[in-house]
Design an enzyme around this catalytic site. Structure first.
Site, PDB file in Angstrom:
ATOM      1  N   TYR A  12       0.691  -1.132  -0.052  1.00 14.18           N
ATOM      2  CA  TYR A  12      -0.022  -0.148  -0.067  1.00 14.18           C
ATOM      3  C   TYR A  12       0.878   1.157   0.075  1.00 14.18           C
ATOM      4  O   TYR A  12       1.881   1.349   0.597  1.00 14.18           O
ATOM      5  CB  TYR A  12      -0.790  -0.038   1.199  1.00 14.18           C
ATOM      6  CG  TYR A  12      -1.638   1.196   1.646  1.00 14.18           C
ATOM      7  CD1 TYR A  12      -2.800   1.337   1.001  1.00 14.18           C
ATOM      8  CD2 TYR A  12      -1.021   2.533   2.107  1.00 14.18           C
ATOM      9  CE1 TYR A  12      -3.485   2.576   1.215  1.00 14.18           C
ATOM     10  CE2 TYR A  12      -1.703   3.406   2.286  1.00 14.18           C
ATOM     11  CZ  TYR A  12      -2.927   3.669   1.866  1.00 14.18           C
ATOM     12  OH  TYR A  12      -3.623   4.821   2.223  1.00 14.18           O
ATOM     13  N   GLU A  70      -3.426   7.462  -3.884  1.00 14.46           N
ATOM     14  CA  GLU A  70      -3.397   6.405  -3.146  1.00 14.46           C
ATOM     15  C   GLU A  70      -3.231   5.366  -4.147  1.00 14.46           C
ATOM     16  O   GLU A  70      -3.933   5.114  -4.935  1.00 14.46           O
ATOM     17  CB  GLU A  70      -4.559   6.051  -2.445  1.00 14.46           C
ATOM     18  CG  GLU A  70      -4.573   4.814  -1.614  1.00 14.46           C
ATOM     19  CD  GLU A  70      -5.871   4.588  -0.830  1.00 14.46           C
ATOM     20  OE1 GLU A  70      -5.971   4.928   0.663  1.00 14.46           O
ATOM     21  OE2 GLU A  70      -6.883   4.270  -1.330  1.00 14.46           O
TER      22      GLU A  70
END
Lengths: 389, 288
Positions: A108, A196
Site C-alpha cells: 500500500y 493512493e
C-alpha cells in the site's frame, strides 16, 4: 474532485509510473478488439468513484473473451452498489479492461497532507489490498509514515526510510526511488489532496507497478488544472453540490424540511445545530460564503426551492465581508422573479444592517437581529404547518 | 494590554483597490486602525480613502514603516502575496482570502514560521483589539473592550458569539479568527500561549469545529498549562458524518475530529462546553 481509476492511471503514466496495459471501454462493441489485444485473459474493472468496488463485485477476472463479455454485460450501464454508495448504487458508464499480471506481493502506498505537521506525508505498508482500512486502525505500526518538509522537498533519506520498512534487499531500491519520486512530483504538481496506490505490486523482476489508483484533486486548485476539470465525472449524489460550488455556494442536501441559508460554514453548522436542538430537521447545509454578491442569494433560493420537501426557509446572515444590503437586494430581486409560496424567517445583522432592513421593508419583510428570537419564531412557524401538507 | 495587535500597529492593505479591499479599508479607518498604506501592482501613486497606494510591499514598508499587513488578494495570487509580505519584513500577516490551494499553503506556512513572522488565516475574518485596532472584515460595532479573549476557527460564528458576549456586558481583550482552512498560520495553542501571558485577559472563549485535530491539541494545552477559565463551543455536532460542510477542513475521519471527541477532551481538561453558541455568555458570566 475525485478521479476515476483510468483517469488517475492516465496521470500516473504521464509521470512514468508503471501501470498495467489496459483500455477504456464505454460500449460492448469495443470489447472484442480490446480483449484480443490483451491476449484473451484480462481483468474487467467497473469505473466508479465510490470505494469498496472490489468487494462489491466490480472487478472480475476473465480467462476468455466470452467470460470478459459476460462480465462487461453484467456491469456496464448498470448501477453498482458498494458500502460507500449509500443505497443507490453508482452508474457504471465505463470499464477499464486490463491485462492480468502475476506479482510477488501487494503493498500500500499513498501521499496526502497532514494537517498537524502542515506537510505532505507518504505512507507505505507491506500489507496492501482491500483490508487496508482495518490495518490502519488495528495495526498502526505496520504503516510507515514519512513527512516531507515542503520548503526543502523530497530527499533520498525519506525514500530510504520507506523502503527499509519493507525489509527487502537493495535489488528493488532503484525502481522504488524512481516510483516514489514520480508519484510525489505528481502529487505536488497536480495539486492532489490524495494519491493512493492500493495495491502497489512488486513484480518478479524487482520493479513496482500501480495495480489500482485513487486520486483526489484539491478543488481550490482546479483553476490551474483545466485539463482535469474537462474530464470530471460528478458523482450522482453530488450533482447539486457541484453545481452549487460553481456558483460560489457550498451546499449539502439533508433529510429534513427546514431549508437554511447562512453566510459562513461555521455559522451554518451552528445554525443546523440550533435547528436540531429545537426539535426541527434541517433540509440542507448552505453557506453563501464570504464576499458580497446579490446574485448568490438568488441562486441559493433557486437551489433550496428545488427540494420539494422544504416547508419553511430560515435565512441567517451575520454580515462581515458579506453586506446585509447586498443580501436584502438579492432577496428582493429573487422575489421579483418568483413568488415565495412557503414561509420564510430571516435574521439579518452586521455590516450595512440598516440599509439591508430598509430594503426588506420596501418589499414587506422584516428580519430579526437576535438569533435566539429568530429560531424561536422559526419553531412557531414550523409547528404551525400541518404534517403532510 | 491585549495580544498581537494594538493601537500602535501600522497596517498596509494588500489588494487595497479591489471591491472588498477598498470597502474594508474605509471600515478599518473608521474604527481607528492605523492604515498607513496599500499595495496594488501598477496602481502606485493612487489614493484609496486617503491612503497612499504602492506597487510593491517592499516600497510600502520602506515609505511607511508598516509592520503588519492584511491581504485581500484572489486565491491564485494570495500565497505569493504572503511571501512578498514576509520578504519585505512584515511581521504580522492577516490573510482574508478564501480558497487558496493546500500545496501553496503548506509551503507558505513553513516559510512564514522559518522567518519568525506570524500569519493569521487564511480564510479568516482577521483580528481585533476592541477600541484600539481592527485588522479584518468583522463588523466593528458588536465588539466591546473587556476581560474575555476569543479564538475562533469560523468567521460569522465569531460575530455571533461576540454579539452574545457584548450584549451580556462581557467585553473582549482581543478576538482572533484563526481561519477555517486545513492549513493555517496561527493555531488555537499559539493564541492560548499569548492569552496566558496577558494580564488583561481573565477568561477565554474558544470556538471550534468538527474536523482536524487543532481543538484536541488545544484541550491538551489547557489541561497541562492553562489555568484561566475557558468556555468552548464546537460547531457541527449535527453534521452528517463523511460529508464536507464547506470548510475543506471539516472532514471526519474514522472517529477522529468528531464533535463528540473534541467536547469530551475539553470537558476532561476542565473547560466548560456549551451546546449552543447563544449560551456562551451565560457560561462566561459564571466565571466572574
Amino acid at each position: 474532485m475525485k478521479l476515476l481509476e483510468y483517469q488517475a492511471k492516465h496521470l500516473l503514466k504521464e509521470y512514468h509510473v508503471p501501470i498495467p496495459e489496459g483500455f477504456v471501454v464505454k460500449g460492448l462493441s469495443e470489447l472484442n478488439k480490446v480483449v484480443q489485444q490483451l491476449g484473451g485473459r484480462c481483468v474487467v474493472k467497473a469505473q466508479i468513484l465510490a470505494g469498496g468496488r472490489g468487494k462489491a463485485g466490480g472487478v472480475r477476472l476473465a480467462g476468455t473473451l466470452r467470460e470478459a463479455a459476460a462480465a462487461a454485460e453484467d456491469l456496464l450501464g448498470k448501477p453498482l452498489e458498494t458500502y460507500q454508495t449509500a443505497g443507490q448504487g453508482e452508474m457504471v458508464n465505463a470499464l477499464l479492461i486490463e491485462e492480468q499480471l502475476s506479482f510477488l506481493k501487494e503493498l500500500y502506498f499513498s501521499v496526502t497532507y497532514d494537517r498537524e505537521t502542515q506537510t505532505p506525508v507518504m505512507m507505505l505498508s507491506a500489507e496492501g489490498g482491500v483490508e487496508i482500512e482495518e490495518i490502519a486502525v488495528k495495526k498502526t505500526d505496520s504503516i510507515r509514515k514519512v513527512h516531507v518538509n515542503p520548503l526543502t522537498g523530497i530527499q533520498e533519506h525519506h525514500i530510504r526510510e520507506l523502503y527499509l520498512s519493507l525489509g527487502r534487499g537493495k535489488e528493488g531500491y532503484r525502481a522504488f526511488t524512481e516510483l516514489v519520486r514520480n508519484i510525489y512530483r505528481l502529487y505536488m504538481e497536480r495539486d492532489a489532496a490524495m494519491v493512493e496506490i492500493n495495491p502497489l505490486v512488486l513484480l518478479p523482476d524487482d520493479t513496482f507497478l500501480a495495480l489500482d489508483a485513487k486520486m483526489i484533486i484539491d478543488d481550490n486548485a482546479l483553476f490551474r488544472h483545466g485539463d482535469l476539470v474537462e474530464i470530471r465525472k460528478v458523482p450522482d449524489d453530488e450533482q447539486q453540490e457541484v453545481e452549487a460550488r460553481e456558483k460560489g455556494l457550498s451546499f449539502v442536501k439533508l433529510d429534513g424540511d427546514v431549508a437554511c441559508m447562512v453566510n459562513g460554514a461555521g455559522l451554518a453548522m451552528a445554525t443546523m445545530d440550533m435547528i436540531k436542538h429545537n426539535g426541527m430537521e434541517p433540509a440542507n447545509f448552505l453557506d453563501i460564503g464570504g464576499s458580497s454578491n446579490p446574485q448568490k442569494v438568488i441562486e441559493a433560493l433557486d437551489i433550496i426551492m428545488k427540494n420539494p420537501r422544504v416547508k419553511v426557509i430560515f435565512i441567517n446572515v451575520f454580515g462581515g465581508i458579506t453586506r446585509c444590503d447586498d443580501v436584502a437586494n438579492g432577496f428582493k430581486k429573487a422575489l421579483s422573479r418568483r413568488s415565495l409560496e412557503i414561509p420564510m424567517v430571516m435574521r439579518l445583522t452586521g455590516t450595512n444592517e440598516k440599509e439591508g432592513r430598509r430594503i426588506l421593508e420596501e418589499i414587506g419583510y422584516e428580519a430579526f437581529t437576535d438569533l435566539k428570537e429568530a429560531v424561536a419564531r422559526l419553531k412557531e412557524v414550523r409547528n404551525g404547518i400541518r404534517e403532510g401538507n | 494590554m491585549a495580544i498581537f495587535v494594538n493601537r500602535e500597529t501600522k497596517v498596509i492593505v494588500q489588494g487595497i483597490t479591489g471591491r472588498d479591499g477598498s470597502f474594508h479599508t474605509g471600515k478599518m479607518l473608521e474604527y481607528g486602525t492605523k492604515i498607513v498604506g496599500g499595495v496594488t501592482p501598477f496602481k502606485g501613486g493612487l489614493e484609496v480613502e486617503g491612503v497612499p497606494v504602492f506597487n510593491t510591499v517592499a516600497e510600502a514598508v520602506s515609505r511607511t514603516g508598516a509592520d503588519t499587513s492584511i491581504i485581500y488578494i484572489p486565491p491564485a495570487f494570495a500565497a505569493g502575496s504572503v511571501i512578498e509580505a514576509v520578504e519585505a519584513g512584515i511581521k504580522n500577516i492577516v490573510c482574508i482570502t478564501e480558497g487558496i490551494p493546500v500545496t501553496d499553503m503548506m509551503t507558505v506556512a513553513h516559510y512564514v514560521r522559518s522567518k519568525g513572522a506570524r500569519l493569521f488565516g487564511p480564510n479568516c475574518p482577521g483580528i481585533i483589539t476592541p477600541g484600539e485596532t481592527k485588522i479584518g472584515i468583522m463588523p466593528g460595532h458588536i465588539f466591546s473592550r473587556g476581560p474575555v479573549g476569543v479564538i475562533s476557527r469560523s468567521g460569522t460564528l465569531t460575530y455571533e458569539v461576540v454579539h452574545n458576549l457584548s450584549s451580556a456586558g462581557l467585553g473582549q481583550s482581543t478576538v482572533i479568527g484563526i481561519g477555517g482552512d486545513p492549513i493555517i498560520g496561527t493555531k488555537f495553542v499559539d493564541c492560548l500561549e499569548a492569552f496566558k501571558e496577558d494580564s488583561e485577559t481573565k477568561a477565554v472563549v474558544l470556538i471550534g469545529e468538527i474536523g482536524g485535530s487543532d481543538e484536541e491539541m488545544a484541550a491538551d494545552y489547557i489541561k497541562k498549562h492553562f489555568s484561566k477559565p475557558v468556555a468552548v463551543f464546537i460547531a457541527g455536532k449535527t453534521a452528517p458524518k463523511g460529508k464536507r460542510m464547506g470548510h475543506a477542513g471539516a472532514i471526519i475521519h474514522a472517529g477522529k475530529g468528531t464533535a463528540e471527541s473534541k467536547v469530551a477532551l475539553f470537558r476532561e481538561a476542565g473547560a466548560v462546553v456549551v451546546d449552543l453558541p447563544v449560551d456562551i455568555a451565560a457560561a462566561v458570566k459564571a466565571f466572574f
